[in-house]
Design an enzyme around this catalytic site. Structure first.
Site, mmCIF file in Angstrom:
data_model
loop_
_atom_site.group_PDB
_atom_site.id
_atom_site.type_symbol
_atom_site.label_atom_id
_atom_site.label_comp_id
_atom_site.label_asym_id
_atom_site.label_seq_id
_atom_site.Cartn_x
_atom_site.Cartn_y
_atom_site.Cartn_z
ATOM 1 N N THR A 144 -13.957 20.222 33.678
ATOM 2 C CA THR A 144 -13.769 21.873 33.776
ATOM 3 C C THR A 144 -13.746 22.484 34.906
ATOM 4 O OG1 THR A 144 -13.388 22.070 31.374
ATOM 5 C CG2 THR A 144 -13.176 24.032 32.474
ATOM 6 N N GLY A 174 -9.042 23.070 23.758
ATOM 7 C CA GLY A 174 -10.784 23.240 24.143
ATOM 8 C C GLY A 174 -11.917 24.177 23.806
#
Length: 298
Positions: A144, A174
């Protein structure tokens, strides 16, 4: 003007540099973080980093983006997020629009796309088309893009963006865009964000816990290490990938992770630990720092 910018992974370098440049031009940390993340989101070359328009598609072949922003200005905190967003490459900008212009804090799926259209964002048809750009096997990597910034007005902002794990179930979300998990910010303490296996991370609220520890007086490095150690202890040996970066309102920073090694998906360079990027007002360019795995069990 003093400032601090910290980003997850080596591929955040361009985003960190753009964020810092914006702060040098006296933009707010929120403006700066948004523009920094946009640099990566719209560049298809960063797809292997699980970010933006080139990111891996879900199991039906569609690109679904998750992004969030959270800012702290003294006692005031604001948050906005989008999940499973389709068709709009600058997902973090839509998240900011949710934060500032929507009566809700998080929008998902078709509702997020509808809101983006209402706010004037262009929807790109090529991003709405299903395609298979990978096999149906599990794709490694849970990266990320996370950016933290503290500006000269002592405001703090945390922003994240990801295309999510490859071949995920449609609609899967997520940790990235969830407050307290993928990111958190508090104008009295600082900010943190996470990267890694989002389906595991979201059970531990690590970003909130790091910021809370800083609010109690812990340094960012010590706070990150304490949370990682606690996660490791609770996993009973079944450790998963998680990395945390944090900044406080004194422009101090820290990072910790469970990684022994990490390989940059763009360059193939291997790092012994978790690499992250730092840029302060006393630096001439962003610098890559390395957080070695902390194996303390208490």
């Amino acid at each position: 003007m003093p400032f601090l910018v910290v980003g997850t992974w080596t591929f955040s370098r361009e985003a960190v540099a753009t964020t810092a440049h914006c702060l040098q031009q006296n933009l707010s940390c929120t403006d700066a973080v948004e523009r920094g993340i946009n640099q990566i989101e719209v560049d298809e070359a960063y797809g292997p980093c699980v970010v933006g328009v080139g990111g891996f598609r879900n199991s039906d072949g569609y690109l679904e983006l998750d992004a969030a922003m959270m800012e702290g200005r003294g006692l005031r905190t604001q948050f906005g997020a989008v999940t499973a967003l389709q068709g709009v490459p600058r997902a973090v900008s839509v998240a900011r629009a949710v934060m500032e212009k929507c009566s809700h804090n998080m929008l998902t799926g078709s509702g997020a796309t509808k809101f983006a259209k209402e706010q004037g964002f262009a929807v790109e048809d090529n991003l709405l088309t299903a395609k298979s750009n990978q096999t149906k096997q599990s794709i490694p990597g849970h990266d990320t893009l996370g950016i933290l910034a503290v500006d000269g007005q002592n405001h703090v902002c945390s922003g994240v963006s990801t295309s999510g794990s490859g071949n995920k179930h449609p609609g899967r979300v997520g940790d990235s865009a969830l407050p307290g998990n993928g990111l958190y910010a508090d104008g009295e303490a600082g900010a943190a964000c996470c990267s890694g296996d989002g389906d595991q991370i979201l059970m531990y609220c690590p970003s909130f816990r790091v910021v809370l520890l800083m609010k109690e007086g812990k340094q960012p490095q010590a706070a990150c290490e304490e949370v990682i150690n606690d996660i490791r202890r609770k996993c009973d040996g079944q450790i998963f990938e998680v990395a945390i970066i944090a900044v406080n309102m004194k422009s101090e920073y820290g990072a910790a992770s469970t990684l022994d090694t990490w390989t940059d998906p763009l360059t193939g360079q291997q790092f012994a630990g978790f690499p992250y990027v730092v840029y302060t007002d006393v630096m001439s360019e962003p610098e890559i720092k390395l957080s070695k795995t902390n194996r303390k069990d208490s």
